[in-house]
Design a protein around this motif. Structure first.
Motif, short mmCIF file in Angstrom:
data_model
loop_
_atom_site.label_atom_id
_atom_site.label_comp_id
_atom_site.label_asym_id
_atom_site.label_seq_id
_atom_site.Cartn_x
_atom_site.Cartn_y
_atom_site.Cartn_z
N CYS A 187 0.83 -1.20 0.00
CA CYS A 187 0.00 0.00 0.00
C CYS A 187 0.87 1.25 0.00
CB CYS A 187 -0.93 0.01 1.22
SG CYS A 187 -2.16 -1.31 1.22
N ASN A 188 1.95 1.22 0.79
CA ASN A 188 2.86 2.35 0.85
C ASN A 188 3.51 2.62 -0.50
OD1 ASN A 188 6.00 3.09 1.24
ND2 ASN A 188 4.82 4.15 2.80
N SER A 241 1.18 3.96 -3.19
CA SER A 241 0.73 5.33 -2.91
C SER A 241 1.84 6.36 -3.03
CB SER A 241 0.13 5.40 -1.49
OG SER A 241 -0.93 4.48 -1.34
N SER A 282 0.82 -2.41 13.95
CA SER A 282 1.27 -1.53 12.86
C SER A 282 0.48 -1.81 11.58
CB SER A 282 2.77 -1.70 12.62
OG SER A 282 3.07 -3.03 12.21
N HIS A 319 -2.98 -0.23 11.99
CA HIS A 319 -2.93 1.22 11.82
C HIS A 319 -2.80 1.58 10.34
CE1 HIS A 319 -2.48 5.22 13.60
NE2 HIS A 319 -1.63 5.47 12.62
N ALA A 320 -2.03 0.79 9.61
CA ALA A 320 -1.86 1.05 8.18
C ALA A 320 -3.19 0.97 7.44
CB ALA A 320 -0.86 0.06 7.58
N TYR A 321 -3.99 -0.04 7.75
CA TYR A 321 -5.27 -0.20 7.04
C TYR A 321 -6.25 0.91 7.40
CZ TYR A 321 -3.49 -4.68 5.53
OH TYR A 321 -2.72 -5.64 4.95
N ARG A 322 -6.17 1.38 8.63
CA ARG A 322 -7.02 2.52 8.98
C ARG A 322 -6.61 3.76 8.19
NH1 ARG A 322 -6.90 1.38 15.48
NH2 ARG A 322 -8.71 0.00 15.59
N GLN A 323 -5.30 3.92 7.98
CA GLN A 323 -4.80 5.07 7.23
C GLN A 323 -5.17 4.99 5.75
OE1 GLN A 323 -2.89 7.84 8.25
NE2 GLN A 323 -3.34 7.24 10.35
N TYR A 324 -5.00 3.81 5.15
CA TYR A 324 -5.19 3.67 3.71
C TYR A 324 -6.65 3.43 3.31
CZ TYR A 324 -0.14 3.48 3.09
OH TYR A 324 1.19 3.80 3.08
N GLY A 327 -9.42 3.31 5.89
CA GLY A 327 -10.39 3.82 6.84
C GLY A 327 -11.28 2.75 7.45
N TRP A 380 3.66 6.96 10.28
CA TRP A 380 2.93 7.11 11.54
C TRP A 380 3.55 6.27 12.67
CZ3 TRP A 380 0.94 4.86 7.11
CH2 TRP A 380 1.00 3.46 7.08
#
Length: 529
Positions: A69-70, A73, A172, A175-180, A182, A519
């Motif tokens: 994902c990183n 993006s 971690s 948190h990544a999935y929440r960032q990418y 939601g 993050w």
């Protein structure tokens, strides 16, 4: 009785440094990443568009690791991908001139060039260079279920005694999935499907509803569930357990596996490995490592010098192979339904490592679309596992056995004589990271930056992909270099905190090069009570 075929598409990606000075050094590895964008991720989105346009009712799960994902993006990688496609088409024009006397090869070259042009158009105009939001859109529409996973591909059984490490990886990733996206995923994908008793407590603690294990984990448990692998069960803390059917791997990759049909394109025979280096100068540095160019003219027929690839022949074979695959799923589920008449559904879990599959099988996405369509036509429900968790607290309790999706079922090939030296450095760094998180619980400023960098470098070093690359001798120099750089950076962080001195120039440079997990909060490694 409902017969469910549950497809899980697993992608994998290791972090690749891509600042200006790294683009050239890491060209072969970046080439693999860009090929995955061209051959997997964009085709998957096109497949979803086709299914939606034809109103095919289906839902399957996908695992998009945080590292992937990183990278998808990253604006610099998006621009570099377009540049990579343009370079390939420039090379394709040279190939047209070289093969102008062979009309059939020229047709294949022109098809490849047109494919690249379509990729450029779709990537820039249709997707605006952003693939992650499009995957998120199909999640909202109900076609996809996103499964969570760790921050990096860590083999959990190697760290069973270090629960802080496993917790940090799970947190971690979450948190990544929440960032990418939601969202909070319901399902958790175990990297390499590595399971050891006790892990389920950590997974459940972060709110996940279910996970998928290798079938031997269920069949070798002390109490085998009545429905075997065709119905979910649960652990003592009510984490729902699904079992993937190992037989499917042999159907695909076995001695007479589907992917080895003579009609399919030979993924290993690329002009990048055959032409003199001077003819590849527009793509590959003359002193560099050879890698694929995407111009592959041959099928899997190995008689004499081989046979030219024929799209029509491959399409015919795809029809046969997808028919046979779906028929086997139907027969298996029908037999399970006969044996389990008291259940409201039976399911078969099919996990596909799409990164591995695409490297060896050019037609895999086309095959996948046909499988979904034919399964629906056959009366099978193509659903993700989250739709089968309604009876979560009433399922049969089991104690799953040790298992993995690698090796002979226990991940024994993940530590070999080639890569076992890595583990002692990782383990010592893990112990140090847990200690640092406890010693500096409330620090701010420069120390926080140092600690966050150390946490990121440790997680990158833990990536199972690096150990796999060394074990398979697939770009082992890159994997070893990347590992040593991450361990070296972590050690420098540890020493700097011990001596209370740090080079801000060094810190800033490394933060820019290893830009993943912006993050990151090192406190996720704090010792658990």
């Amino acid at each position: 009785m409902q017969k469910i075929l549950s497809l899980v598409i697993k992608a994998s990606q290791d972090f690749i440094r891509h600042t200006d000075e790294d683009i050239k050094d890491n060209a072969p590895i970046l080439n693999n990443f860009f090929e995955a964008v061209s051959n997997v991720y964009i085709p998957l989105l096109r497949m979803l568009e086709n299914l939606e346009a034809d109103k095919i009712k289906c839902r399957f799960a996908i695992v998009l690791p945080p590292v992937l994902c990183n990278m998808l993006s990253d604006p610099s990688l998006q621009d570099e991908y377009l540049n990579w496609l343009e370079k390939r088409n420039t090379f394709g024009k040279a190939e047209l001139r070289r093969n102008k006397a062979d009309e059939k090869i020229c047709t294949i070259i022109n098809d490849t060039i047109e494919k690249n042009k379509k990729l450029i158009a779709d990537f820039t105009e249709k997707y605006n260079k952003q693939l992650i939001p499009v995957f998120a859109e199909y999640m909202t529409k109900g076609y996809l279920e996103l499964m969570g996973t760790c921050g990096t591909d860590i083999f959990m059984p190697h760290y069973a005694d270090l629960k802080e490490i496993i917790s940090a990886q799970i947190e971690s990733g979450l948190h990544a999935y929440r960032q990418y996206f939601g969202v909070m995923p319901e399902g958790f994908w175990l990297p390499a499907m590595g399971y050891t008793p006790g892990i389920e407590k950590l997974i459940r603690a972060y709110g996940y509803t279910y996970t998928i294990l290798d079938s031997r984990s269920i069949l070798f448990s002390e109490k085998v569930p009545e429905a075997g692998i065709f119905y979910p069960s649960r652990t003592d803390n009510s984490l729902v357990i699904f079992a993937r059917n190992r037989v499917i791997d042999s159907e695909l990759f076995g001695e007479n596996g589907i992917i080895y049909s003579e009609c399919y394109r030979n993924q290993n025979r690329d002009v990048g490995y055959e032409l003199p280096m001077e003819k590849l100068s527009s793509l590959i540095d003359k002193d560099g490592i050879r890698y694929s160019t995407g111009f592959k003219y041959w099928n899997r027929c190995f008689k004499d010098s081989g046979c030219l690839y024929n799209k029509e022949c491959a399409e015919t074979q795809l029809e046969k192979d997808s028919d046979a695959f779906v028929e086997k799923r139907f027969q298996t589920l029908s037999k399970a339904a006969e044996l389990l008449p008291s259940y409201n559904f039976v399911s078969e879990i099919c996990t596909l490592d799409i990164s591995k599959l695409s490297k060896t099988w050019n037609e895999c996405i086309a095959w996948l679309e046909k499988v979904i369509r034919k399964a629906c036509d056959k009366g099978l429900d193509v659903l993700s596992c989250d739709k089968m968790c309604d009876e979560q607290y009433n399922l049969e309790k089991i104690e799953p056995y040790f298992s993995a999706g690698a090796g002979a079922g226990y991940g024994e090939n993940l530590l070999s004589s080639k890569n076992c030296w890595m583990m002692r450095y990782i383990r010592k760094s893990c112990e140090r990271m847990i200690d640092l998180a406890g010693r500096f619980p409330m620090d701010t400023g420069l120390k926080t930056r140092l600690l966050n960098l150390g946490a990121k470098e440790l997680m990158l070093a833990q990536s199972l992909n690096l150990a796999k690359m060394i074990n398979r001798s697939e770009f082992p120099q890159f994997a070893e270099k990347r590992f040593k750089e991450s361990i070296g950076a972590f050690t420098a962080v540890f020493d700097s905190l011990g001596s209370n001195t740090v080079s801000t120039e060094w810190l800033t440079k490394l933060e820019a090069r290893d830009s993943i997990f912006p993050w990151m909060n090192y406190r996720i490694f704090t010792k658990k009570r």
